[in-house]
Design a protein around this motif. Structure first.
Motif, PDB file in Angstrom:
ATOM      1  N   VAL A 160       0.841  -1.202   0.000  1.00  0.00           N
ATOM      2  CA  VAL A 160       0.000   0.000   0.000  1.00  0.00           C
ATOM      3  C   VAL A 160       0.874   1.249   0.000  1.00  0.00           C
ATOM      4  O   VAL A 160       1.994   1.235   0.517  1.00  0.00           O
ATOM      5  CB  VAL A 160      -0.933   0.024   1.231  1.00  0.00           C
ATOM      6  N   PRO A 161       0.384   2.363  -0.572  1.00  0.00           N
ATOM      7  CA  PRO A 161       1.153   3.608  -0.542  1.00  0.00           C
ATOM      8  C   PRO A 161       1.196   4.184   0.866  1.00  0.00           C
ATOM      9  O   PRO A 161       0.197   4.152   1.594  1.00  0.00           O
ATOM     10  CB  PRO A 161       0.391   4.524  -1.504  1.00  0.00           C
ATOM     11  N   ALA A 162       2.343   4.711   1.245  1.00  0.00           N
ATOM     12  CA  ALA A 162       2.527   5.209   2.608  1.00  0.00           C
ATOM     13  C   ALA A 162       1.782   6.502   2.875  1.00  0.00           C
ATOM     14  O   ALA A 162       1.494   6.828   4.031  1.00  0.00           O
ATOM     15  CB  ALA A 162       4.014   5.409   2.879  1.00  0.00           C
ATOM     16  N   ASP A 163       1.459   7.251   1.815  1.00  0.00           N
ATOM     17  CA  ASP A 163       0.886   8.583   1.998  1.00  0.00           C
ATOM     18  C   ASP A 163      -0.578   8.677   1.580  1.00  0.00           C
ATOM     19  O   ASP A 163      -1.100   9.769   1.360  1.00  0.00           O
ATOM     20  CB  ASP A 163       1.703   9.610   1.211  1.00  0.00           C
ATOM     21  N   GLU A 164      -1.259   7.531   1.468  1.00  0.00           N
ATOM     22  CA  GLU A 164      -2.671   7.544   1.103  1.00  0.00           C
ATOM     23  C   GLU A 164      -3.479   6.781   2.148  1.00  0.00           C
ATOM     24  O   GLU A 164      -2.981   5.822   2.745  1.00  0.00           O
ATOM     25  CB  GLU A 164      -2.881   6.905  -0.274  1.00  0.00           C
ATOM     26  N   PRO A 165      -4.724   7.200   2.393  1.00  0.00           N
ATOM     27  CA  PRO A 165      -5.544   6.492   3.382  1.00  0.00           C
ATOM     28  C   PRO A 165      -5.939   5.108   2.885  1.00  0.00           C
ATOM     29  O   PRO A 165      -6.046   4.864   1.676  1.00  0.00           O
ATOM     30  CB  PRO A 165      -6.770   7.398   3.535  1.00  0.00           C
ATOM     31  N   LEU A 166      -6.140   4.200   3.822  1.00  0.00           N
ATOM     32  CA  LEU A 166      -6.622   2.872   3.474  1.00  0.00           C
ATOM     33  C   LEU A 166      -8.090   2.953   3.068  1.00  0.00           C
ATOM     34  O   LEU A 166      -8.840   3.791   3.568  1.00  0.00           O
ATOM     35  CB  LEU A 166      -6.465   1.926   4.666  1.00  0.00           C
ATOM     36  N   LYS A 167      -8.489   2.071   2.185  1.00  0.00           N
ATOM     37  CA  LYS A 167      -9.868   2.072   1.708  1.00  0.00           C
ATOM     38  C   LYS A 167     -10.712   1.135   2.565  1.00  0.00           C
ATOM     39  O   LYS A 167     -10.434  -0.065   2.641  1.00  0.00           O
ATOM     40  CB  LYS A 167      -9.918   1.629   0.243  1.00  0.00           C
ATOM     41  N   PRO A 168     -11.746   1.657   3.228  1.00  0.00           N
ATOM     42  CA  PRO A 168     -12.610   0.793   4.042  1.00  0.00           C
ATOM     43  C   PRO A 168     -13.192  -0.350   3.207  1.00  0.00           C
ATOM     44  O   PRO A 168     -13.569  -0.167   2.049  1.00  0.00           O
ATOM     45  CB  PRO A 168     -13.709   1.747   4.520  1.00  0.00           C
ATOM     46  N   GLY A 169     -13.237  -1.528   3.810  1.00  0.00           N
ATOM     47  CA  GLY A 169     -13.775  -2.698   3.129  1.00  0.00           C
ATOM     48  C   GLY A 169     -12.727  -3.551   2.455  1.00  0.00           C
ATOM     49  O   GLY A 169     -13.007  -4.690   2.075  1.00  0.00           O
ATOM     50  N   THR A 170     -11.507  -3.004   2.289  1.00  0.00           N
ATOM     51  CA  THR A 170     -10.439  -3.798   1.693  1.00  0.00           C
ATOM     52  C   THR A 170      -9.789  -4.680   2.756  1.00  0.00           C
ATOM     53  O   THR A 170      -9.982  -4.480   3.959  1.00  0.00           O
ATOM     54  CB  THR A 170      -9.370  -2.904   1.045  1.00  0.00           C
ATOM     55  N   LEU A 171      -9.017  -5.650   2.308  1.00  0.00           N
ATOM     56  CA  LEU A 171      -8.340  -6.573   3.214  1.00  0.00           C
ATOM     57  C   LEU A 171      -6.874  -6.193   3.369  1.00  0.00           C
ATOM     58  O   LEU A 171      -6.242  -5.735   2.413  1.00  0.00           O
ATOM     59  CB  LEU A 171      -8.432  -8.006   2.683  1.00  0.00           C
ATOM     60  N   VAL A 172      -6.338  -6.387   4.569  1.00  0.00           N
ATOM     61  CA  VAL A 172      -4.913  -6.177   4.805  1.00  0.00           C
ATOM     62  C   VAL A 172      -4.374  -7.323   5.647  1.00  0.00           C
ATOM     63  O   VAL A 172      -5.122  -8.017   6.340  1.00  0.00           O
ATOM     64  CB  VAL A 172      -4.625  -4.834   5.519  1.00  0.00           C
ATOM     65  N   LYS A 173      -3.055  -7.500   5.562  1.00  0.00           N
ATOM     66  CA  LYS A 173      -2.365  -8.517   6.353  1.00  0.00           C
ATOM     67  C   LYS A 173      -1.789  -7.895   7.619  1.00  0.00           C
ATOM     68  O   LYS A 173      -1.223  -6.804   7.575  1.00  0.00           O
ATOM     69  CB  LYS A 173      -1.217  -9.135   5.540  1.00  0.00           C
ATOM     70  N   LEU A 174      -1.914  -8.616   8.718  1.00  0.00           N
ATOM     71  CA  LEU A 174      -1.247  -8.258   9.960  1.00  0.00           C
ATOM     72  C   LEU A 174      -0.414  -9.447  10.419  1.00  0.00           C
ATOM     73  O   LEU A 174      -0.819 -10.599  10.228  1.00  0.00           O
ATOM     74  CB  LEU A 174      -2.253  -7.903  11.055  1.00  0.00           C
ATOM     75  N   VAL A 175       0.740  -9.173  11.006  1.00  0.00           N
ATOM     76  CA  VAL A 175       1.534 -10.215  11.649  1.00  0.00           C
ATOM     77  C   VAL A 175       1.200 -10.157  13.133  1.00  0.00           C
ATOM     78  O   VAL A 175       1.438  -9.140  13.792  1.00  0.00           O
ATOM     79  CB  VAL A 175       3.041  -9.988  11.436  1.00  0.00           C
ATOM     80  N   VAL A 176       0.621 -11.235  13.664  1.00  0.00           N
ATOM     81  CA  VAL A 176       0.169 -11.236  15.055  1.00  0.00           C
ATOM     82  C   VAL A 176       0.692 -12.469  15.776  1.00  0.00           C
ATOM     83  O   VAL A 176       1.088 -13.460  15.153  1.00  0.00           O
ATOM     84  CB  VAL A 176      -1.375 -11.204  15.136  1.00  0.00           C
TER      85      VAL A 176
END
Length: 333
Positions: A315-331
């Motif tokens: 994802v671009p560092a300077d743009e907001p995330l789009k609601p409803g999209t999926l992202v990965k987290l390391v947990v």
């Protein structure tokens, strides 16, 4: 696409040289009995040195994609002639050996954001085999060298320490620069024939370059070369060449939606070495209140939480995330 644009900016002024020919040597041949015998002998040794075969639910997906690409290489028209293995290794790595054996690690899989990127990595490695690159360097010696590097990694020897210190995350067969360019070109050809976007090659190369930079920063070393440092040409160079190869196919670059099926497939995949406890990839849906900063704070990594979040999600560092999209987290598992 975002990853690729970042890498291109890092390249600065650049004049694209002619790309490598798309013709591999002997691509019309079937897998020979000699190659199959050598691969069959080396396979269990490679499994032992690179963490063994991962047994999670992602294995079937990886195998299907690998065979779909491999049958485009001319080595064999039968998917059953190929053995595709997802390795249980915390190192970003992929390679192939004669005999139809193709490998990718779970750590490299975790970096990807689409099925097309997975196809691209395996297409490149299959290209080395189809073009007989290992044969030109003595197949037995090359496989032996790969095994030796695996032993060094497993035993934490000085060689492994030096490689880790330079941020070199991929332990692959060492080919010449021209051979790497040819494998890139063949990989683009294979994935295009298999129905994938040819632009995925440039995307994953850019992601690998960025990931290497983070690893170098975390280890406190200056990065003088990108990922695949000891075995592959300059990362930004390859990104631009791969983009040129994609354009040469005549396929338009179309803005695509998220590959949600691929991302959901990654859920639960182990991440990293687990020295500080087992970690896994979790797929979450972005809410209206989520930002890169808030989500990255949930990352179970010691340093560079925000930067690692950006890299693994492309994802671009300077743009907001789009609601409803999926992202990965390391947990933590």
């Amino acid at each position: 696409m975002i990853r690729r644009h970042i890498a291109v900016l890092l390249a600065g002024a650049f004049v694209l040289a002619p790309v490598a020919p798309l013709t591999a040597q002997n691509t019309g041949r079937s897998i020979s009995p000699t190659d199959k015998a050598q691969g069959t002998q080396a396979h269990p040794q490679l499994l032992a040195q690179f963490g063994g075969a991962y047994k999670g639910p992602q294995t079937t997906f990886v195998e299907r994609v690998g065979k779909r690409v491999a049958v485009q290489s001319g080595l064999s028209n039968a998917g059953s002639d190929f053995t595709v293995t997802l390795l249980d290794s915390p190192v970003e790595n992929a390679f192939a050996i004669p005999g139809g054996y193709i490998y990718v690690t779970r750590q490299l899989l975790a970096l990807m954001t689409s099925e097309a990127e997975l196809a691209s990595v395996m297409g490149h490695e299959i290209g080395h085999v189809a073009a007989r690159h290992a044969a030109s360097r003595n197949t037995r010696a090359t496989i032996g060298g790969l095994l030796a590097r695996g032993v060094s990694l497993a035993t934490k020897s000085d060689l492994a320490t030096r490689l880790a210190g330079t941020g070199a995350q991929l332990y692959t067969l060492k080919y010449g620069r021209d051979q790497e360019y040819q494998a890139d070109a063949l990989g683009v050809r294979y994935i295009t024939a298999a129905g994938y976007s040819p632009y995925a090659s440039a995307d994953i190369l850019a992601a690998l370059d960025e990931s290497t930079g983070l690893t170098a920063q975390a280890s406190g070393t200056a990065r003088s070369a990108p990922t695949w440092a000891s075995t592959h040409p300059n990362g930004a160079d390859r990104v631009q060449r791969a983009e040129a190869l994609a354009k040469a196919t005549g396929k338009p670059e179309i803005a695509t939606t998220q590959d949600t099926a691929f991302l959901r497939m990654l859920d639960g995949l182990p991440y990293g070495e687990g020295k500080e406890g087992r970690k896994v990839i979790r797929i979450v849906t972005v809410s209206a209140r989520d930002t890169i900063d808030t989500l990255s704070q949930r990352m179970a990594v010691a340093d560079g939480k925000r930067e690692r979040f950006i890299v693994i999600n492309g994802v671009p560092a300077d743009e907001p995330l789009k609601p409803g999209t999926l992202v990965k987290l390391v947990v933590a598992a």
